[in-house]
Design a protein around this motif. Structure first.
Motif, PDB file in Angstrom:
ATOM      1  N   TRP A 245      10.568   0.620  12.014  1.00 57.33           N
ATOM      2  CA  TRP A 245      11.328   0.790  10.779  1.00 57.33           C
ATOM      3  C   TRP A 245      10.548   1.698   9.839  1.00 57.33           C
ATOM      4  N   VAL A 246      11.263   2.619   9.198  1.00 60.79           N
ATOM      5  CA  VAL A 246      10.640   3.618   8.331  1.00 60.79           C
ATOM      6  C   VAL A 246      11.075   3.405   6.886  1.00 60.79           C
ATOM      7  N   PHE A 247      10.099   3.545   5.975  1.00 61.12           N
ATOM      8  CA  PHE A 247      10.351   3.416   4.538  1.00 61.12           C
ATOM      9  C   PHE A 247       9.651   4.559   3.824  1.00 61.12           C
ATOM     10  N   VAL A 248      10.347   5.198   2.883  1.00 64.81           N
ATOM     11  CA  VAL A 248       9.784   6.281   2.087  1.00 64.81           C
ATOM     12  C   VAL A 248       9.869   5.867   0.619  1.00 64.81           C
ATOM     13  N   PRO A 249       8.745   5.588  -0.029  1.00 61.67           N
ATOM     14  CA  PRO A 249       8.778   5.127  -1.424  1.00 61.67           C
ATOM     15  C   PRO A 249       9.518   6.101  -2.335  1.00 61.67           C
ATOM     16  N   GLY A 250      10.411   5.539  -3.148  1.00 63.95           N
ATOM     17  CA  GLY A 250      11.179   6.355  -4.080  1.00 63.95           C
ATOM     18  C   GLY A 250      12.378   7.039  -3.472  1.00 63.95           C
TER      19      GLY A 250
ATOM     20  N   ILE B 124       0.816  -1.201   0.000  1.00 61.49           N
ATOM     21  CA  ILE B 124       0.000   0.000   0.000  1.00 61.49           C
ATOM     22  C   ILE B 124       0.857   1.261   0.000  1.00 61.49           C
ATOM     23  N   ALA B 125       2.097   1.169   0.506  1.00 61.56           N
ATOM     24  CA  ALA B 125       2.943   2.362   0.569  1.00 61.56           C
ATOM     25  C   ALA B 125       3.302   2.892  -0.820  1.00 61.56           C
ATOM     26  N   PRO B 126       3.920   2.099  -1.709  1.00 57.09           N
ATOM     27  CA  PRO B 126       4.192   2.621  -3.049  1.00 57.09           C
ATOM     28  C   PRO B 126       2.927   2.899  -3.850  1.00 57.09           C
TER      29      PRO B 126
ATOM     30  N   ASP C 160       1.669   6.227  -2.738  1.00 55.46           N
ATOM     31  CA  ASP C 160       2.597   7.243  -3.258  1.00 55.46           C
ATOM     32  C   ASP C 160       2.221   7.604  -4.693  1.00 55.46           C
ATOM     33  N   ARG C 161       1.920   6.596  -5.504  1.00 57.34           N
ATOM     34  CA  ARG C 161       1.538   6.860  -6.898  1.00 57.34           C
ATOM     35  C   ARG C 161       0.192   7.565  -6.992  1.00 57.34           C
ATOM     36  N   LEU C 162      -0.795   7.079  -6.230  1.00 62.72           N
ATOM     37  CA  LEU C 162      -2.126   7.672  -6.280  1.00 62.72           C
ATOM     38  C   LEU C 162      -2.119   9.124  -5.804  1.00 62.72           C
ATOM     39  N   LEU C 163      -1.371   9.402  -4.758  1.00 60.55           N
ATOM     40  CA  LEU C 163      -1.313  10.775  -4.256  1.00 60.55           C
ATOM     41  C   LEU C 163      -0.498  11.676  -5.179  1.00 60.55           C
ATOM     42  N   ARG C 164       0.508  11.101  -5.831  1.00 54.08           N
ATOM     43  CA  ARG C 164       1.282  11.894  -6.794  1.00 54.08           C
ATOM     44  C   ARG C 164       0.381  12.344  -7.941  1.00 54.08           C
ATOM     45  N   GLU C 165      -0.501  11.461  -8.370  1.00 54.37           N
ATOM     46  CA  GLU C 165      -1.455  11.828  -9.415  1.00 54.37           C
ATOM     47  C   GLU C 165      -2.427  12.895  -8.906  1.00 54.37           C
ATOM     48  N   HIS C 166      -2.924  12.704  -7.698  1.00 50.04           N
ATOM     49  CA  HIS C 166      -3.880  13.662  -7.131  1.00 50.04           C
ATOM     50  C   HIS C 166      -3.260  15.045  -6.932  1.00 50.04           C
TER      51      HIS C 166
END
Length: 270
Positions: A189-194, A79-81, A84-90
């Motif tokens: 643990w933290v992850f930031v897509p891209g 769900i994280a990536p 990220d894609r859906l919000l980038r489009e929005h």
């Protein structure tokens, strides 16, 4: 008469929260809520996860979900990536103040689904604390082009991330998520897509809005302290330890070291 607690069931729990929601005006809050609802609906559909309304709680700037027992934990982390894609489009073409960015937390544990006012259980409390921790909030400030910052509990990291590599393990940053006023501290643990959060050397950048300042020196690295410049008149005192009453006058300045506080308190679990 207080009802018996009954039997809890084990679930993956997920929390999504909009960044800087309370600083928006009424119109932008309305739009942000609508965006979160639409984006989350699209994300669940694309992941193929059927989420009954009885397993979801919406609360304005956030969505809390208890995943059905048969849900794949590996699929949930995707769900994280996807967000990220859906919000980038929005967010295309939107101003900085209208942009919607989110913090996402994933944990797992026993949950009481039939509680009188929502869901109950330590897993529910933990995922809410993880999402509200200043350590996670700082990641969206370190990566201003990111749309999503994901935090997973150590249990999820060891059982899912480390074993299956659906998300790049070497891009997860270990933290101690802490909310001292809530008596909470836990490895996560933290992850930031891209982005490569684990290799981050981006200096902390405080936003202009003092309500959004947060304690950024807790992500397992020392705080960088600049050299203060003397004022036009008077003196500068540093590293002062005083015993008993002390007073400084004649235009003198006292410089002490400290960290910025996140003035938005941790949210109580819903």
């Amino acid at each position: 008469m207080v009802a018996d607690a009954g039997n809890p069931t084990r679930h993956v729990v997920l929390m999504v929260d909009i960044e800087r929601y309370s600083g928006r005006n009424n119109v932008l809050q309305h739009r942000a809520q609508q965006a979160l609802t639409e984006v989350m609906r699209a994300a669940w559909e694309e992941l193929g996860i059927v989420l009954p309304g009885t397993l979801r709680q919406d609360n304005g700037d956030s969505q809390f979900a208890v995943l059905p027992p048969e849900t794949s934990e590996r699929r949930v982390l995707r769900i994280a990536p996807l967000l990220d894609r859906l919000l980038r489009e929005h967010n295309q073409g939107l101003s900085a103040e209208a942009r919607v960015r989110v913090r996402v937390g994933v944990h797992q544990g026993l949950v009481h689904l039939d509680s009188a006012n929502g869901f109950a259980g330590s897993a529910v409390v933990t995922v809410c604390r993880l999402v509200d921790s200043p350590q996670l909030k700082s990641m969206l400030r370190r990566f201003p082009r990111a749309e999503v910052a994901l935090v997973v509990s150590d249990l999820i990291y060891q059982d899912v991330v480390r074993q299956y590599q659906d998300l790049p393990q070497d891009q997860f940053l270990p933290i101690t998520a802490s909310l001292p006023d809530k008596g909470f501290a836990a490895p996560a643990w933290v992850f930031v897509p891209g982005q490569d959060a684990a290799a981050s050397t981006v200096p902390d950048a405080f936003p202009a809005d003092p309500q959004e300042r947060t304690d950024l020196n807790r992500v397992d690295r020392p705080q960088e302290v600049g050299t203060p410049q003397p004022p036009a008149a008077g003196q500068v005192f540093q590293h002062i330890t005083s015993h008993g009453p002390a007073a400084f006058g004649n235009g003198n300045t006292v410089t002490t070291y400290g960290s910025a506080d996140d003035t938005r308190p941790g949210r109580s679990p819903r």
